[in-house]
Design an enzyme around this catalytic site. Structure first.
Site, PDB file in Angstrom:
ATOM      1  N   ASP A 103      -5.763   1.940  26.965  1.00 33.88           N
ATOM      2  CA  ASP A 103      -7.120   1.954  26.398  1.00 33.88           C
ATOM      3  C   ASP A 103      -7.528   0.805  25.421  1.00 33.88           C
ATOM      4  O   ASP A 103      -6.727   0.359  24.480  1.00 33.88           O
ATOM      5  CB  ASP A 103      -7.407   3.130  25.377  1.00 33.88           C
ATOM      6  CG  ASP A 103      -7.673   4.343  26.439  1.00 33.88           C
ATOM      7  OD1 ASP A 103      -8.172   4.369  27.567  1.00 33.88           O
ATOM      8  OD2 ASP A 103      -7.190   5.413  26.066  1.00 33.88           O
ATOM      9  N   ARG A 265     -13.596  12.190  23.929  1.00 35.65           N
ATOM     10  CA  ARG A 265     -12.339  11.361  23.549  1.00 35.65           C
ATOM     11  C   ARG A 265     -12.435  11.135  22.206  1.00 35.65           C
ATOM     12  O   ARG A 265     -13.514  10.469  21.858  1.00 35.65           O
ATOM     13  CB  ARG A 265     -12.087  10.273  24.614  1.00 35.65           C
ATOM     14  CG  ARG A 265     -10.628   9.910  24.442  1.00 35.65           C
ATOM     15  CD  ARG A 265     -10.477   8.738  25.412  1.00 35.65           C
ATOM     16  NE  ARG A 265     -10.690   7.464  24.502  1.00 35.65           N
ATOM     17  CZ  ARG A 265     -10.541   6.279  25.126  1.00 35.65           C
ATOM     18  NH1 ARG A 265     -10.450   6.140  26.565  1.00 35.65           N
ATOM     19  NH2 ARG A 265     -10.877   5.124  24.441  1.00 35.65           N
TER      20      ARG A 265
END
Ligand code: SIN
Length: 278
Positions: A103, A265
């Site tokens: 990420d 998230r």
């Protein structure tokens, strides 16, 4: 490792463990926090079941591990800038994470971890696959490790985020994060080495001509994506996956169109990557 306050059930010998005996909606005691952290260090990605977190509970759990990051290219729910909605349905032109990545590796200080709580799961499919970049590194020959250890990779959020914006019809002149990181990074807690390049954000290798960089990156992407160091997670409503971006790459399978897959998230801030040869 002996755990007293949680049960840790490894899913493969290399990566991934299911954690039981914990309620993430409640504040964790010091020992339980330490054991979750130890398990993350040992298994790189943790899976929890039946955790129906509110956005505040989700953020509180994430904050135990560090300050939360705000995503550079996503619309957050009102009042929750640190929450990244993950949502796909019959109108989606793309999904988040449909190619292998770590990420936001384009950030000068990429996130240490991400915690995803999915609420709605398609009737089949929608798995997430995680790959251990420790194991991928360990499998390289000694000369290749030494060669890669000298290299610095260039990461850029522009190509990926501009493409996803275009697919969604979003016009934006935003400047996205850009950073140079060691191609092999040393994990700040475990001291293990991990490959740290991915096809979403890595755009080149410093001081190498484009054709050489391309050949090395293509070799690494194929190597990193071998099933030998992967674990595949089958979601259920209210499952949580917590992965360590410093040593794990992941990909979300979009094999469930036009069904809905949806959740939230949080992303925990990390440090500037470094490489310390062993
Ligand atoms: C992501 O955080 O990259 C999305 C992962 C997923 O939806 O499984």
């Amino acid at each position: 490792m002996a755990y007293e306050t949680i049960q840790v059930n490894p899913v493969t010998p290399t990566i991934g463990a299911e954690i039981a005996g914990i309620d993430l909606r409640r504040p964790l005691g010091n020992q339980q926090f330490k054991e979750v952290h130890d398990a993350l260090m040992a298994h790189q990605v943790l899976f929890f079941r039946d955790q129906d977190l509110t956005l505040d509970e989700h953020k509180a759990f994430g904050r135990l591990f560090g300050e939360l990051a705000i995503h550079p290219n996503a619309a957050a729910p009102e009042g929750h800038p640190e929450i990244l909605p993950i949502h796909a349905d019959a109108n989606s032109k793309r999904i988040s994470g449909e190619r292998w990545h770590s990420d936001v590796s384009c950030d000068p200080e990429p996130p240490m971890g991400s915690i995803l709580n999915l609420k709605t799961i398609p009737p089949m499919g929608g798995d997430t696959i995680f790959a251990s970049m420790y194991a991928a590194y360990d499998a390289l020959s000694a000369p290749m490790k030494a060669f890669l250890g000298q290299l610095t990779a260039i990461h850029d959020g522009g190509p990926n985020y501009s493409r996803t914006n275009r697919l969604q019809g979003i016009q934006s002149n935003k400047v996205f994060p850009h950073a140079e990181h060691p191609l092999i990074r040393t994990h700040p807690i475990t001291g293990r080495q991990a490959i740290f390049v991915n096809p979403v954000f890595t755009v080149g290798i410093k001081d190498l001509p484009e054709d050489e960089a391309k050949a090395i990156l293509e070799f690494l992407y194929e190597h990193c994506n071998k099933p030998h160091w992967q674990v595949r997670f089958r979601w259920a409503p209210n499952s949580v996956a917590f992965w360590d971006n410093r040593c794990v790459q992941h990909i979300a399978m979009w094999d469930y169109f036009p069904n809905v897959r949806s959740g939230f998230r949080v992303t925990v801030k990390g440090d500037r990557p470094f490489y310390r040869p062993h």
